[in-house]
Design a protein around this motif. Structure first.
Motif, mmCIF file in Angstrom:
data_model
loop_
_atom_site.group_PDB
_atom_site.id
_atom_site.type_symbol
_atom_site.label_atom_id
_atom_site.label_comp_id
_atom_site.label_asym_id
_atom_site.label_seq_id
_atom_site.Cartn_x
_atom_site.Cartn_y
_atom_site.Cartn_z
ATOM 1 N N UNK A 192 -70.536 5.164 -27.120
ATOM 2 C CA UNK A 192 -70.083 6.094 -26.180
ATOM 3 C C UNK A 192 -68.925 6.013 -25.714
ATOM 4 N N UNK A 193 -68.656 4.441 -25.259
ATOM 5 C CA UNK A 193 -67.452 4.080 -24.725
ATOM 6 C C UNK A 193 -66.334 4.119 -25.654
ATOM 7 N N UNK A 194 -66.462 3.717 -26.673
ATOM 8 C CA UNK A 194 -65.585 3.627 -27.784
ATOM 9 C C UNK A 194 -64.910 5.033 -27.918
ATOM 10 N N UNK A 195 -66.183 6.094 -28.240
ATOM 11 C CA UNK A 195 -65.665 7.518 -28.580
ATOM 12 C C UNK A 195 -64.799 8.004 -27.294
ATOM 13 N N UNK A 196 -65.227 7.701 -26.114
ATOM 14 C CA UNK A 196 -64.562 8.278 -24.982
ATOM 15 C C UNK A 196 -63.128 7.888 -24.975
ATOM 16 N N UNK A 197 -62.948 6.478 -25.076
ATOM 17 C CA UNK A 197 -61.728 5.785 -25.237
ATOM 18 C C UNK A 197 -60.890 6.384 -26.383
ATOM 19 N N UNK A 198 -61.721 6.562 -27.437
ATOM 20 C CA UNK A 198 -60.699 7.203 -28.554
ATOM 21 C C UNK A 198 -60.130 8.715 -28.040
ATOM 22 N N UNK A 199 -60.942 9.419 -27.518
ATOM 23 C CA UNK A 199 -60.536 10.913 -27.198
ATOM 24 C C UNK A 199 -59.455 10.553 -25.988
ATOM 25 N N UNK A 200 -59.459 9.879 -25.275
ATOM 26 C CA UNK A 200 -58.251 9.816 -24.322
ATOM 27 C C UNK A 200 -56.954 9.067 -24.880
ATOM 28 N N UNK A 201 -57.184 8.468 -26.085
ATOM 29 C CA UNK A 201 -55.685 8.023 -26.657
ATOM 30 C C UNK A 201 -55.457 9.009 -28.015
ATOM 31 N N UNK A 202 -56.383 9.590 -28.471
ATOM 32 C CA UNK A 202 -56.043 10.435 -29.755
ATOM 33 C C UNK A 202 -54.575 10.857 -29.601
ATOM 34 N N UNK A 203 -54.109 10.738 -30.871
ATOM 35 C CA UNK A 203 -52.948 11.294 -31.354
ATOM 36 C C UNK A 203 -52.671 11.139 -32.836
ATOM 37 N N UNK A 204 -51.687 11.565 -33.430
ATOM 38 C CA UNK A 204 -51.593 11.614 -35.034
ATOM 39 C C UNK A 204 -51.403 10.126 -35.332
ATOM 40 N N UNK A 205 -50.498 9.304 -34.808
ATOM 41 C CA UNK A 205 -50.297 8.008 -35.269
ATOM 42 C C UNK A 205 -51.640 7.185 -34.877
ATOM 43 N N UNK A 206 -52.497 7.358 -33.589
ATOM 44 C CA UNK A 206 -53.521 6.630 -33.656
ATOM 45 C C UNK A 206 -54.692 6.771 -34.592
ATOM 46 N N UNK A 207 -54.560 8.008 -35.174
ATOM 47 C CA UNK A 207 -55.458 8.590 -36.264
ATOM 48 C C UNK A 207 -55.097 7.916 -37.433
ATOM 49 N N UNK A 208 -53.953 7.917 -37.679
ATOM 50 C CA UNK A 208 -53.357 7.179 -39.121
ATOM 51 C C UNK A 208 -53.756 5.677 -38.997
ATOM 52 N N UNK A 209 -53.473 4.943 -37.764
ATOM 53 C CA UNK A 209 -53.592 3.589 -37.613
ATOM 54 C C UNK A 209 -55.435 3.315 -37.831
ATOM 55 N N UNK A 210 -55.977 4.187 -37.319
ATOM 56 C CA UNK A 210 -57.441 4.003 -37.426
ATOM 57 C C UNK A 210 -58.034 4.073 -38.993
ATOM 58 N N UNK A 211 -57.359 5.022 -39.669
ATOM 59 C CA UNK A 211 -57.674 5.167 -41.130
ATOM 60 C C UNK A 211 -57.135 3.893 -41.741
ATOM 61 N N UNK A 212 -55.784 3.503 -41.439
ATOM 62 C CA UNK A 212 -55.365 2.239 -42.176
ATOM 63 C C UNK A 212 -56.501 1.106 -41.863
ATOM 64 N N UNK A 213 -56.961 0.844 -40.664
ATOM 65 C CA UNK A 213 -57.874 -0.075 -40.252
ATOM 66 C C UNK A 213 -59.175 -0.078 -40.944
ATOM 67 N N UNK A 214 -59.770 1.061 -41.247
ATOM 68 C CA UNK A 214 -61.089 1.358 -41.838
ATOM 69 C C UNK A 214 -61.527 0.445 -42.788
ATOM 70 N N UNK A 215 -61.085 0.357 -43.900
ATOM 71 C CA UNK A 215 -61.065 -0.393 -45.176
ATOM 72 C C UNK A 215 -61.433 -2.030 -44.886
#
Length: 226
Positions: A192-215
């Motif tokens: 939950x801590x990570x989920x809330x942190x994501x919601x506070x930081x969410x942006x287009x480029x943050x999403x792209x970075x997370x997708x690139x980091x997933x694999x």
């Protein structure tokens, strides 16, 4: 910001949610982003998904896809698709929800590989296209999921906040190692801590970075478990 407050509704704990989650503009951008990325991903992963479907049919009797009711945006119940990784039990849906554990005898050999590599999640690209999920967001938990003997949603007062945005195929928690079953209250709080942190930081480029980091993150988990 304002402190989170826990209240009760119909004798069930809830978290008071301040703010409106995603703005309409951000929600529109995120939907366009989901479509722009998920369609090419389906084209790329389509042949692999077809191979996995054939292997599942050869590996054990039962359907290729597993459908599960999970918690979505604003607590709306959605049906999430996964490749079936467990032995088919026609009466399983009527039984109590039990999280998969390490060396769970219900999991097939092929299913163990699919779960370890997260390839079982690929059919959720269709959930993204349908608009029930996003590519990036908190992972959708099963309805009524328990951690030990306690309903997971009651462990953390802020748990309800993770439903202010659509659940995701991947997320900030997953690339930080919080993925799979949550087996104790400490793991629930971390997720939950990570989920809330994501919601506070969410942006287009943050999403792209997370997708690139997933694999790379999943490959790192795979190497550590060998």
């Amino acid at each position: 910001g304002e402190p989170h407050q826990q209240e009760t509704l119909a004798d069930k704990p809830t978290a008071r949610i301040s703010g409106g989650g995603l703005t309409r503009r951000r929600a529109t951008i995120k939907r366009v982003q989901d479509l722009a990325f998920s369609l090419p991903m389906l084209a790329v992963f389509g042949p692999l998904m077809a191979v996995i479907a054939v292997l599942i049919k050869l590996d054990s009797p039962g359907p290729v896809l597993f459908r599960q009711r999970r918690e979505g945006f604003n607590n709306r119940v959605i049906t999430v698709f996964k490749f079936r990784t467990m032995r088919h039990d026609p009466n399983g849906a009527a039984g109590p929800l039990v999280q998969v554990q390490a060396n769970d005898p219900r999991v097939t050999k092929l299913g163990a590989f699919l779960r370890r590599t997260s390839l079982d999640e690929l059919p959720q690209l269709f959930n993204v296209l349908m608009g029930d999920m996003s590519l990036v967001g908190p992972r959708p938990h099963a309805v009524g999921m328990k951690t030990g003997d306690v309903t997971t949603s009651t462990i953390v007062a802020e748990y309800a906040h993770r439903h202010r945005i659509k659940p995701g195929l991947t997320g900030w928690a997953q690339i930080n190692g919080s993925r799979g079953p949550v087996e104790c209250p400490e793991e629930v709080r971390e997720r939950v801590r990570y989920d809330l942190e994501y919601m506070n930081r969410a942006s287009f480029w943050f999403d792209v970075w997370i997708m690139l980091r997933t694999v790379p993150a999943l490959l790192g988990d795979e190497l550590r478990t060998r």
